[in-house]
Design an enzyme around this catalytic site. Sequence first.
Site, PDB file in Angstrom:
ATOM      1  N   SER A 121      41.203 -18.648  -5.214  1.00 16.30           N
ATOM      2  CA  SER A 121      40.851 -19.953  -4.630  1.00 16.30           C
ATOM      3  C   SER A 121      40.097 -19.784  -3.320  1.00 16.30           C
ATOM      4  O   SER A 121      40.569 -19.108  -2.420  1.00 16.30           O
ATOM      5  CB  SER A 121      42.113 -20.766  -4.311  1.00 16.30           C
ATOM      6  N   HIS A 169      37.909 -23.607  -8.188  1.00 15.40           N
ATOM      7  CA  HIS A 169      37.560 -22.501  -9.086  1.00 15.40           C
ATOM      8  C   HIS A 169      36.355 -22.927  -9.914  1.00 15.40           C
ATOM      9  O   HIS A 169      36.427 -23.903 -10.655  1.00 15.40           O
ATOM     10  CB  HIS A 169      38.718 -22.174 -10.011  1.00 15.40           C
ATOM     11  N   HIS A 214      45.283 -20.311 -15.007  1.00 13.73           N
ATOM     12  CA  HIS A 214      46.615 -20.288 -14.398  1.00 13.73           C
ATOM     13  C   HIS A 214      47.671 -20.758 -15.387  1.00 13.73           C
ATOM     14  O   HIS A 214      47.416 -21.624 -16.229  1.00 13.73           O
ATOM     15  CB  HIS A 214      46.658 -21.213 -13.173  1.00 13.73           C
ATOM     16  N   TYR A 226      50.107 -22.623 -14.552  1.00 14.06           N
ATOM     17  CA  TYR A 226      50.435 -24.021 -14.239  1.00 14.06           C
ATOM     18  C   TYR A 226      49.465 -25.014 -14.883  1.00 14.06           C
ATOM     19  O   TYR A 226      49.746 -26.205 -14.943  1.00 14.06           O
ATOM     20  CB  TYR A 226      50.533 -24.256 -12.721  1.00 14.06           C
ATOM     21  N   GLU A 227      48.342 -24.532 -15.374  1.00 10.39           N
ATOM     22  CA  GLU A 227      47.434 -25.420 -16.107  1.00 10.39           C
ATOM     23  C   GLU A 227      47.925 -25.628 -17.537  1.00 10.39           C
ATOM     24  O   GLU A 227      47.322 -26.412 -18.280  1.00 10.39           O
ATOM     25  CB  GLU A 227      46.022 -24.824 -16.119  1.00 10.39           C
ATOM     26  N   ALA A 270      44.628 -16.626  -3.123  1.00  6.96           N
ATOM     27  CA  ALA A 270      45.084 -17.330  -1.932  1.00  6.96           C
ATOM     28  C   ALA A 270      46.602 -17.383  -2.019  1.00  6.96           C
ATOM     29  O   ALA A 270      47.152 -17.552  -3.104  1.00  6.96           O
ATOM     30  CB  ALA A 270      44.503 -18.734  -1.896  1.00  6.96           C
ATOM     31  N   MET A 301      50.496 -18.344  -7.071  1.00  4.92           N
ATOM     32  CA  MET A 301      50.669 -18.825  -8.443  1.00  4.92           C
ATOM     33  C   MET A 301      49.785 -18.072  -9.435  1.00  4.92           C
ATOM     34  O   MET A 301      49.382 -18.614 -10.473  1.00  4.92           O
ATOM     35  CB  MET A 301      50.358 -20.326  -8.498  1.00  4.92           C
ATOM     36  N   SER A 302      49.459 -16.818  -9.118  1.00  2.00           N
ATOM     37  CA  SER A 302      48.570 -16.039 -10.000  1.00  2.00           C
ATOM     38  C   SER A 302      48.838 -14.555  -9.847  1.00  2.00           C
ATOM     39  O   SER A 302      49.822 -14.149  -9.217  1.00  2.00           O
ATOM     40  CB  SER A 302      47.103 -16.340  -9.644  1.00  2.00           C
ATOM     41  N   ASN A 346      48.062 -20.199   4.543  1.00  2.07           N
ATOM     42  CA  ASN A 346      48.995 -21.087   5.253  1.00  2.07           C
ATOM     43  C   ASN A 346      50.344 -20.395   5.398  1.00  2.07           C
ATOM     44  O   ASN A 346      50.723 -19.611   4.530  1.00  2.07           O
ATOM     45  CB  ASN A 346      49.177 -22.390   4.449  1.00  2.07           C
ATOM     46  N   HIS A 375      46.412 -28.510  -0.851  1.00  6.75           N
ATOM     47  CA  HIS A 375      45.407 -27.664  -1.501  1.00  6.75           C
ATOM     48  C   HIS A 375      44.142 -27.602  -0.642  1.00  6.75           C
ATOM     49  O   HIS A 375      43.451 -26.585  -0.625  1.00  6.75           O
ATOM     50  CB  HIS A 375      45.092 -28.213  -2.893  1.00  6.75           C
TER      51      HIS A 375
HETATM   52  N1  HPA Z   1      52.441 -21.268  -2.056  1.00  2.00           N
HETATM   53  C1  HPA Z   1      51.994 -20.947  -3.280  1.00  2.00           C
HETATM   54  N2  HPA Z   1      50.717 -20.710  -3.544  1.00  2.00           N
HETATM   55  C2  HPA Z   1      49.839 -20.791  -2.527  1.00  2.00           C
HETATM   56  C3  HPA Z   1      50.249 -21.131  -1.228  1.00  2.00           C
HETATM   57  C4  HPA Z   1      51.619 -21.381  -0.974  1.00  2.00           C
HETATM   58  O1  HPA Z   1      52.060 -21.682   0.159  1.00  2.00           O
HETATM   59  N3  HPA Z   1      49.121 -21.131  -0.452  1.00  2.00           N
HETATM   60  C5  HPA Z   1      48.097 -20.796  -1.271  1.00  2.00           C
HETATM   61  N4  HPA Z   1      48.526 -20.599  -2.529  1.00  2.00           N
END
Ligand code: HPA
Length: 283
Positions: A38, A69, A91, A93-94, A121, A219-220, A243, A255
Amino acid sequence: MHHDPLPPVSWPPALDALQAEVRRRTSLLPVIGIVLGSGLGGLADQLTDATAIPFGDLPGWPSATAPGHAGRLLLGRLSGVPVVALQGRFHLYEGHPVGLVVQPVLLMQRLGAPVVLLTNAAGGVDPAYGAGMLMLIRDHLNLTGVNPLIGPNDDTLGPRFPDMVDAWDPELRTVLRRAAAETGVAVEEGVYAQLLGPSFETPAEVRMLHGLGANAVGMSTVVEAITARWAGLRVAGVSLVTNPGAGITGAPLTHEEVLAAGEAAGPRMIALVRRFAEIVASS
Ligand code: HPA
């Protein structure tokens, strides 16, 4: 939950068709495969002589991907080094079957790349990790509840019970640290945990992850790394911490901040990956 898991035995014919479609368009032989996470897709603009193939043009690949993406497979040169890059990824989650999520790294191997660099990310679980920090992946926690290798195995592609000690190639980590030093990019090294998503973690989950030894969460990546190791690829990874993890500052997670931090760190990530590619190609 994950309807048809697409087990390993089903992969060779899918890979045959993907390889044929790519080879109809370019004969470039990549030495590295790079998965762009990302906000890191800007690296794609650095490729010269690039052939770009939208995901939807590849047999069996859906065109829609997550926001941030672009969804293209690119073959081109980075600093003169032939590479294959995935701009965007599939992903869990998709709702994609895990067997689709991991197909791109196996396609990279089919196209000739013996090394893959996985980027993402991530949220910082380590309280010392601030937004914009880059973390080399030393090891992982698969907390998705799924494994890409379940179901009948194809022993010609990889073993039933693949070893995961040094899944994150120690020599490639040394190359990444050298690339960081030579480009003046600061990097930490740590453990990445993959969760299913798409909800961000709760503060309690981030505290749990810290207790489990994770330094970053996303998440990847982990299911891709498991598959790549199974198939004998050498794997390296870099997380961009976009973050602090949930609850660390008390601010809500969005996001948008993930994408903005990705943009801001783009030049550092590009410098690091470019140098990594140069060193790998010359060794
Ligand atoms: N959690 C999960 N996935 C992420 C985060 C997060 O804080 N930041 C970027 N991708």
